[in-house]
Scaffold this active site. Structure first.
Site, PDB file in Angstrom:
ATOM      1  N   GLY A 114       1.715  -8.407 -14.167  1.00 20.70           N
ATOM      2  CA  GLY A 114       1.466  -7.498 -13.043  1.00 20.70           C
ATOM      3  C   GLY A 114       1.663  -6.049 -13.475  1.00 20.70           C
ATOM      4  N   THR A 133       9.578  -3.717  -0.647  1.00 16.17           N
ATOM      5  CA  THR A 133       8.481  -2.835  -0.243  1.00 16.17           C
ATOM      6  C   THR A 133       8.807  -1.924   0.943  1.00 16.17           C
ATOM      7  OG1 THR A 133       6.226  -2.882   0.662  1.00 16.17           O
ATOM      8  CG2 THR A 133       7.598  -4.774   1.149  1.00 16.17           C
ATOM      9  N   ASP A 134       8.101  -0.807   0.996  1.00 18.26           N
ATOM     10  CA  ASP A 134       8.151   0.094   2.163  1.00 18.26           C
ATOM     11  C   ASP A 134       7.583  -0.601   3.408  1.00 18.26           C
ATOM     12  OD1 ASP A 134       5.641   0.029   0.871  1.00 18.26           O
ATOM     13  OD2 ASP A 134       5.024   1.926   1.772  1.00 18.26           O
ATOM     14  N   TRP A 159       3.327   2.057  -2.602  1.00 18.92           N
ATOM     15  CA  TRP A 159       2.072   2.614  -3.137  1.00 18.92           C
ATOM     16  C   TRP A 159       2.064   2.596  -4.683  1.00 18.92           C
ATOM     17  CZ3 TRP A 159      -0.199   7.406  -0.163  1.00 18.92           C
ATOM     18  CH2 TRP A 159      -0.118   7.193   1.210  1.00 18.92           C
ATOM     19  N   ALA A 211       5.247 -11.278  -7.260  1.00 18.56           N
ATOM     20  CA  ALA A 211       5.192 -11.328  -5.800  1.00 18.56           C
ATOM     21  C   ALA A 211       3.784 -11.688  -5.368  1.00 18.56           C
ATOM     22  CB  ALA A 211       5.574  -9.966  -5.205  1.00 18.56           C
ATOM     23  N   TYR A 212       3.680 -12.123  -4.132  1.00 15.81           N
ATOM     24  CA  TYR A 212       2.360 -12.291  -3.515  1.00 15.81           C
ATOM     25  C   TYR A 212       2.017 -10.924  -2.928  1.00 15.81           C
ATOM     26  CZ  TYR A 212      -1.392 -14.252  -0.685  1.00 15.81           C
ATOM     27  OH  TYR A 212      -2.616 -14.525  -0.130  1.00 15.81           O
ATOM     28  N   THR A 213       1.136 -10.168  -3.600  1.00 13.73           N
ATOM     29  CA  THR A 213       0.914  -8.764  -3.229  1.00 13.73           C
ATOM     30  C   THR A 213      -0.417  -8.503  -2.512  1.00 13.73           C
ATOM     31  OG1 THR A 213       0.068  -8.347  -5.452  1.00 13.73           O
ATOM     32  CG2 THR A 213       2.384  -7.818  -5.066  1.00 13.73           C
ATOM     33  N   TYR A 250       2.754  -9.756   5.079  1.00 16.22           N
ATOM     34  CA  TYR A 250       3.283  -9.424   3.746  1.00 16.22           C
ATOM     35  C   TYR A 250       4.665  -8.760   3.901  1.00 16.22           C
ATOM     36  CZ  TYR A 250       3.962  -6.520  -0.438  1.00 16.22           C
ATOM     37  OH  TYR A 250       4.497  -5.883  -1.530  1.00 16.22           O
ATOM     38  N   LEU A 284       4.032  -3.767 -12.645  1.00 18.12           N
ATOM     39  CA  LEU A 284       5.396  -3.431 -13.058  1.00 18.12           C
ATOM     40  C   LEU A 284       5.812  -4.222 -14.293  1.00 18.12           C
ATOM     41  CD1 LEU A 284       7.989  -1.882 -12.499  1.00 18.12           C
ATOM     42  CD2 LEU A 284       8.633  -3.658 -10.844  1.00 18.12           C
TER      43      LEU A 284
END
Ligand code: NAP
Length: 300
Positions: free
Chosen positions: A7, A99-100, A148, A58-60, A123, A9
């Protein structure tokens, strides 16, 4: 140990790893460790017994999560919970990424870690449940909420814009959702700085905080780059940095309907991570220029 090695990251951590020769990195892809196979997680961590486990998997797919709720929940909520428990059992420091999108976006000033959560899409809800399960099973875990994310690797807004701007005379981008981009390379560096401070508490932590950071610094931290922009501002900055003639038109969220609702405001307050771990935070436009330079110079 780093999950989600392919991914954005995960790839940036792979890029960074040669600068940390004091660590033996074990990167796992989906093929080596499937997070939807909950039994495999404990087995893998117990066999490796890593000192640190960084969960970048993660499931993004935010929109797809609305119709694949069971899978998204398993990967974003249950799997991190199982990882956290396995880490506790094996004396491994767990570092998880969130996440935000745990916030509803009705705020007007940067979100702090303790602010009320209220996700507006599945999500976000699955990632929030992941946070709860992680903290319940292993309160020493470190959870880093980010936002983001983009990078020269994988799929992201910057790469989509580059493709669209090269193909079209004009594009439309929403200008009523505000946040701060995060260059995945900066987040990878922040994570390694945190780990280094654990490994050698006197090296990075502010004076007086040496000791056992593992016991004192578990909790939630916010990390993104610095600044506040809309997706439209982000697209315009990309266009100007690559000097392309494509016109960028601002549109409102209702003009760009998506299966999953997005928060209108998701700027994160980074004071806690900056002060606790002495992590410098770069402006979003400085890091965007670095990333675009890397994309430009990458072998085709
Ligand atoms: N991207 C963003 O804008 C954003 C914003 C806020 C927070 N975050 C969070 O930041 C973290 C890193 O995100 P990212 O952008 O680097 O994500 P990404 O590029 O989408 O990478 C996610 C990785 O997870 C792996 N993965 C997915 N399902 C898996 C499964 N069942 N088993 C094993 N691996 C699986 C993927 O494997 P494959 O490569 O095989 O598909 C991929 O390598 C995530 O926790 C994400 O929720 C991201």
């Amino acid at each position: 140990m780093v999950t989600g090695a392919n991914g954005q990251l995960g790839m940036e951590l792979q890029e960074l790893s040669p600068r940390y020769p004091e660590f033996d990195f074990v990167f796992t892809t989906r093929e080596q460790l499937r997070l939807d196979d909950l039994n495999a997680i404990d087995q893998f961590i117990s066999s490796q017994k890593p000192q640190y486990c960084i969960n970048c998997a993660a499931y993004t797919a935010v929109d797809k999560a609305e119709s694949e709720k069971e899978l998204a929940y398993r990967i974003n909520a249950e799997a991190p919970g199982v990882m956290a428990a396995a880490c506790k059992k094996n004396n491994t420091q767990f570092i998880h990424v969130s996440t935000d999108y745990v916030f509803n976006g009705n705020g007007t000033s940067p979100y702090r870690e303790e602010d009320e959560t209220d996700p507006v899409n599945f999500y976000g809800a699955s990632k929030l449940e992941g946070e709860h399960m992680v903290m319940r099973n292993n309160p020493n875990s470190i959870i880093i909420r980010t936002a983001w994310v983009y990078s020269e690797f994988g799929k992201n807004f910057v790469k989509t814009m580059l493709r669209l701007m090269a193909d079209k005379d004009q594009i439309s981008v929403v200008n009523d959702q505000y946040g701060t981009p995060t260059y995945a390379a900066d987040l990878a560096e922040a994570i390694m700085k945190i780990i280094s401070s654990f490994d050698n508490p006197t090296r990075h932590l502010p004076t007086g905080q040496a000791g056992s950071p593992l016991a004192t610094h578990g909790g939630i931290y916010h990390f993104s780059n610095e600044g506040q922009i809309s997706w439209y501002d982000f697209a315009v900055a990309i266009k100007e940095l690559i000097t392309i003639s494509c016109k960028v038109n601002p549109i409102s969220t209702p003009e760009y309907p998506t299966p999953a609702k997005r928060p209108a405001f998701s700027v994160l307050d980074k004071t806690k991570i900056r002060d606790t771990f002495s992590i410098p935070i770069k402006d979003w436009n400085t890091s965007l220029a670095v990333c675009l330079g890397k994309i430009k110079n990458a072998p085709k």
